[in-house]
Design a protein around this motif. Structure first.
Motif, PDB file in Angstrom:
ATOM      1  N   LEU B 185      16.819 101.352 -80.923  1.00 24.10           N
ATOM      2  CA  LEU B 185      15.958 102.433 -82.168  1.00 24.10           C
ATOM      3  C   LEU B 185      16.726 103.535 -82.320  1.00 24.10           C
ATOM      4  O   LEU B 185      16.750 103.890 -83.544  1.00 24.10           O
ATOM      5  CB  LEU B 185      14.551 102.748 -81.339  1.00 24.10           C
ATOM      6  N   GLY B 186      17.564 103.702 -81.470  1.00 23.85           N
ATOM      7  CA  GLY B 186      18.719 104.902 -81.681  1.00 23.85           C
ATOM      8  C   GLY B 186      19.517 104.590 -82.953  1.00 23.85           C
ATOM      9  O   GLY B 186      19.726 105.370 -83.775  1.00 23.85           O
ATOM     10  N   ARG B 187      19.826 103.226 -82.944  1.00 25.44           N
ATOM     11  CA  ARG B 187      20.944 102.880 -83.885  1.00 25.44           C
ATOM     12  C   ARG B 187      20.156 102.792 -85.283  1.00 25.44           C
ATOM     13  O   ARG B 187      20.688 103.322 -86.256  1.00 25.44           O
ATOM     14  CB  ARG B 187      21.234 101.357 -83.731  1.00 25.44           C
ATOM     15  N   ILE B 188      18.923 102.564 -85.365  1.00 22.34           N
ATOM     16  CA  ILE B 188      18.098 102.834 -86.612  1.00 22.34           C
ATOM     17  C   ILE B 188      18.262 104.209 -87.011  1.00 22.34           C
ATOM     18  O   ILE B 188      18.389 104.421 -88.197  1.00 22.34           O
ATOM     19  CB  ILE B 188      16.680 102.103 -86.479  1.00 22.34           C
ATOM     20  N   ARG B 189      17.931 105.048 -86.131  1.00 23.75           N
ATOM     21  CA  ARG B 189      17.829 106.499 -86.267  1.00 23.75           C
ATOM     22  C   ARG B 189      19.085 106.918 -86.984  1.00 23.75           C
ATOM     23  O   ARG B 189      19.206 107.549 -88.038  1.00 23.75           O
ATOM     24  CB  ARG B 189      17.565 107.234 -85.329  1.00 23.75           C
ATOM     25  N   GLN B 191      21.389 105.176 -88.683  1.00 29.07           N
ATOM     26  CA  GLN B 191      21.466 104.696 -89.830  1.00 29.07           C
ATOM     27  C   GLN B 191      20.919 105.405 -90.876  1.00 29.07           C
ATOM     28  O   GLN B 191      21.049 105.474 -91.956  1.00 29.07           O
ATOM     29  CB  GLN B 191      21.132 102.970 -89.917  1.00 29.07           C
ATOM     30  N   LEU B 192      19.598 105.800 -90.455  1.00 27.45           N
ATOM     31  CA  LEU B 192      18.649 106.351 -91.353  1.00 27.45           C
ATOM     32  C   LEU B 192      19.256 107.931 -91.751  1.00 27.45           C
ATOM     33  O   LEU B 192      19.319 108.316 -92.773  1.00 27.45           O
ATOM     34  CB  LEU B 192      17.346 106.895 -90.811  1.00 27.45           C
ATOM     35  N   VAL B 195      22.265 107.132 -94.197  1.00 26.44           N
ATOM     36  CA  VAL B 195      21.573 106.726 -95.505  1.00 26.44           C
ATOM     37  C   VAL B 195      20.942 108.262 -96.289  1.00 26.44           C
ATOM     38  O   VAL B 195      21.347 108.389 -97.179  1.00 26.44           O
ATOM     39  CB  VAL B 195      20.497 105.804 -95.507  1.00 26.44           C
TER      40      VAL B 195
END
Lengths: 93, 198
Positions: B185-189, B191-192, B195
């Motif tokens: 989930l940290g990786r998604i954060r 990436q967000l 972006v």
């Protein structure tokens, strides 16, 4: 398989309904993607980011199912926050 | 449904029989909703409040539905853009009133349209609890922290009509699995953020 004892010590941090203990699955994998909705039949022009997750879970009989769902960015941030809380609590026990 | 379906502007003339602007406003709002076209209740209310026939009411609701959906689809927010949709000889005051009402509601309608558009299922609830396993049939004493997590996932509303199915999945996560999940989930954060900064 290990089973919970009759009187588990509960460190309940949220006042929520108890999940049914008999129906526990195991989380095997988490896959994710981020996307942006650019158009739909309702809205010609969109700029709507989302996060899509797929959880691979094995139920107690070993059967594997995929659970997919998507979230808006604020929903994802709330989701992440709850996991951080869980991790913080589990550290203290 | 086709967002650019032609609007029968003549049918909108029934609105001239409305007793107040609020009645018009109310009708616009009710007609936007995806359940408007099949609603007997809306049809009856429209008939009685405007004193029109069932057929006139039906045509009115249909036209209002198409008009409001068209504006939401094209995201028309400027008065001139909305005014330009009406035919030349359309009743001036009614045109201005409808334009004003539509302008007020477009942002909310777009939000509603987006909330109801096709999507993967949505997470509607997340409950969790941290337990300590103290004993089991194989080990008499231990202190293993474990996290119980329940997610409630609702199927795509647009596929299931009024009552989309909700399924619950309950998982038990060890500390290690939870840490791995948090990493992901940290990786998604991250990436967000990447972006967002582009």
């Amino acid at each position: 398989m290990a089973a919970d004892s009759q009187t588990p010590v509960e460190l309940t941090m949220e006042e929520l309904c108890q999940p049914p203990l008999e129906a526990k699955s195991e989380l095997l994998d988490l896959q994710w993607k981020m996307g942006m909705a650019v158009s739909s039949d309702n809205c010609r022009s969109l700029k709507s980011p989302y996060v899509a997750l797929m959880l691979k879970v094995a139920d107690q009989s070993g059967q594997i199912t995929n659970k997919s769902f998507e979230m808006t960015i604020p929903q994802f941030q709330h989701f992440f926050k709850q996991f951080k809380e869980m991790a913080a609590v589990i550290e203290t026990v | 449904m086709a967002a650019e379906a032609p609007v029968d502007f003549a049918a909108l003339q029934s609105l001239l029989k409305a007793s107040s602007k609020d009645v018009v406003r109310q009708l616009c709002q009710e007609s936007f909703s995806s359940s408007a076209l099949g609603s007997k209740k809306l049809l009856d209310i429209t008939c009685s409040s405007l004193s029109v026939t069932q057929e006139e009411a039906d045509q009115l609701i249909r036209s209002l539905h198409r008009l409001t959906r068209l504006v939401a689809y094209r995201d028309l927010t400027a008065g001139e853009e909305i005014l330009a949709l009406f035919p030349e000889n359309f009743h001036q005051n009614l045109k201005n009133l409808l334009t004003k009402i539509i302008m007020e509601h477009v942002p909310a309608w777009r939000k509603e349209a987006q909330a109801n558009q096709i999507s993967l299922p949505r997470l509607v609830d997340l409950d969790w609890r941290v337990d300590v396993k103290m004993a089991s049939d194989s080990i008499t004493r231990m202190a293993v922290p474990t996290c119980l997590l329940q997610m409630k996932i609702q199927e795509d509303a647009s596929l299931c009509g009024d009552k989309p199915a909700i399924s619950a999945v309950t998982m038990e996560l060890s500390k290690e699995t939870l840490d791995t999940m948090l990493d992901g989930l940290g990786r998604i954060r991250d990436q967000l953020s990447a972006v967002a900064n582009k």
